[in-house]
Design an enzyme around this catalytic site. Structure first.
Site, PDB file in Angstrom:
ATOM      1  N   CYS A 135       0.846  -1.197   0.000  1.00 34.90           N
ATOM      2  CA  CYS A 135       0.000   0.000   0.000  1.00 34.90           C
ATOM      3  C   CYS A 135       0.880   1.246   0.000  1.00 34.90           C
ATOM      4  O   CYS A 135       0.526   2.266  -0.593  1.00 34.90           O
ATOM      5  CB  CYS A 135      -0.913   0.034   1.225  1.00 34.90           C
ATOM      6  SG  CYS A 135      -1.440  -1.571   1.811  1.00 34.90           S
ATOM      7  N   GLU A 204      -4.327  -4.278  -4.354  1.00 35.58           N
ATOM      8  CA  GLU A 204      -4.035  -2.923  -4.850  1.00 35.58           C
ATOM      9  C   GLU A 204      -4.449  -2.826  -6.323  1.00 35.58           C
ATOM     10  O   GLU A 204      -5.090  -1.867  -6.737  1.00 35.58           O
ATOM     11  CB  GLU A 204      -2.536  -2.606  -4.721  1.00 35.58           C
ATOM     12  CG  GLU A 204      -2.092  -2.229  -3.324  1.00 35.58           C
ATOM     13  CD  GLU A 204      -2.673  -0.903  -2.846  1.00 35.58           C
ATOM     14  OE1 GLU A 204      -2.785   0.043  -3.635  1.00 35.58           O
ATOM     15  OE2 GLU A 204      -3.034  -0.826  -1.663  1.00 35.58           O
TER      16      GLU A 204
HETATM   17  C1  LIG Z   1      -6.043   1.323  -1.910  1.00 36.35           C
HETATM   18  C2  LIG Z   1      -4.962   2.223  -1.400  1.00 36.35           C
HETATM   19  N1  LIG Z   1      -3.734   1.721  -1.170  1.00 36.35           N
HETATM   20  C3  LIG Z   1      -2.757   2.581  -0.694  1.00 36.35           C
HETATM   21  C4  LIG Z   1      -2.981   3.903  -0.435  1.00 36.35           C
HETATM   22  C5  LIG Z   1      -1.902   4.786   0.029  1.00 36.35           C
HETATM   23  N2  LIG Z   1      -1.984   4.977   1.434  1.00 36.35           N
HETATM   24  C6  LIG Z   1      -4.270   4.348  -0.669  1.00 36.35           C
HETATM   25  N3  LIG Z   1      -4.633   5.635  -0.453  1.00 36.35           N
HETATM   26  N4  LIG Z   1      -5.277   3.512  -1.167  1.00 36.35           N
END
Ligand SMILES: Cc1ncc(CN)c(N)n1
Length: 219
Positions: A135, A204
């Protein structure tokens, strides 16, 4: 080779798929359908609530004071700085904070947040580190790629700026070191770390797809 490098090698094709995803490419050039971006803003807001929870639980689990401080600091920065970006994008769409908080999670958002929170409660600190790493590193790498291919400023430029900022880069750097330390300290956990890393990385990718297709329940 460090633990983070091993994990990134294992996830190389997922990284490439993320960079090529139409949501990423169109956000970079400013042509992304505003409805798809609004979907991302709403779903990502709900995601970030649980993401902050993951860091908070990890912070409470950590044994040493420096790790606790850093993890709890990132939890705070997600709730404060990162979610502020979402609140300001939402305001552009006429969406209030209360409406953001009340957004129903789409199936992919449910799957991803359930995985993270379950890992937080049931996994070891090493597994938690591996689950949160895609992430952080994923958003930095994707945003760096967006900055490279973006030709001019547009409505989505604040997204690129936040995720390529020095503050975010420093947090990602810390998380990389955290993964490396867990990898070295707990060799018996490496298989579980790789599995957690790959699951998060694939989710992701699915999250971009969810936003691009404006995934709902169909009910
Ligand atoms: C799904 C997702 N993954 C990671 C991030 C980064 N913190 C985010 N805002 N959103």
């Amino acid at each position: 080779m460090s633990g983070s490098q091993r994990l990134l090698e294992a996830g190389a094709e997922i990284w490439a798929a993320q960079k090529a995803h139409p949501f990423v490419v169109e956000l970079a050039d400013g042509t992304l359908d505003p409805a798809a971006f609004e979907h991302w803003v709403r779903q990502d807001y709900r995601y970030l609530q649980d993401y902050a929870r993951l860091f908070a639980i990890a912070g409470a689990t950590a044994r040493d004071e420096a790790t606790m401080t850093e993890l709890l600091g990132i939890a705070h920065s997600v709730l404060d700085t990162e979610m502020d970006l979402h609140r300001s994008f939402a305001a552009d769409y006429g969406i209030s904070r209360a409406e953001l908080e009340a957004t129903e999670k789409a199936p992919t958002c449910v799957a991803y947040t359930n995985f993270l929170v379950r890992t937080a409660y049931e996994g070891s600190l090493a597994e938690i580190a591996a689950a949160l790493y895609p992430c952080m590193q994923g958003y930095l790498d994707v945003a760096d790629h967006m900055a490279e291919i973006a030709e001019e400023e547009h409505r989505y430029t604040p997204f690129i700026e936040l995720y390529t900022s020095d503050e975010f880069r420093a947090e990602v750097e810390w998380c990389r070191g955290f993964v490396d330390r867990c990898w070295e300290a707990a060799p018996g956990e490496r298989e579980a770390m790789e599995a957690a890393f790959r699951t998060s990385a694939k989710l992701e990718y699915r999250f971009w797809e969810m936003a691009y297709t404006q995934e709902g329940w169909g009910l």
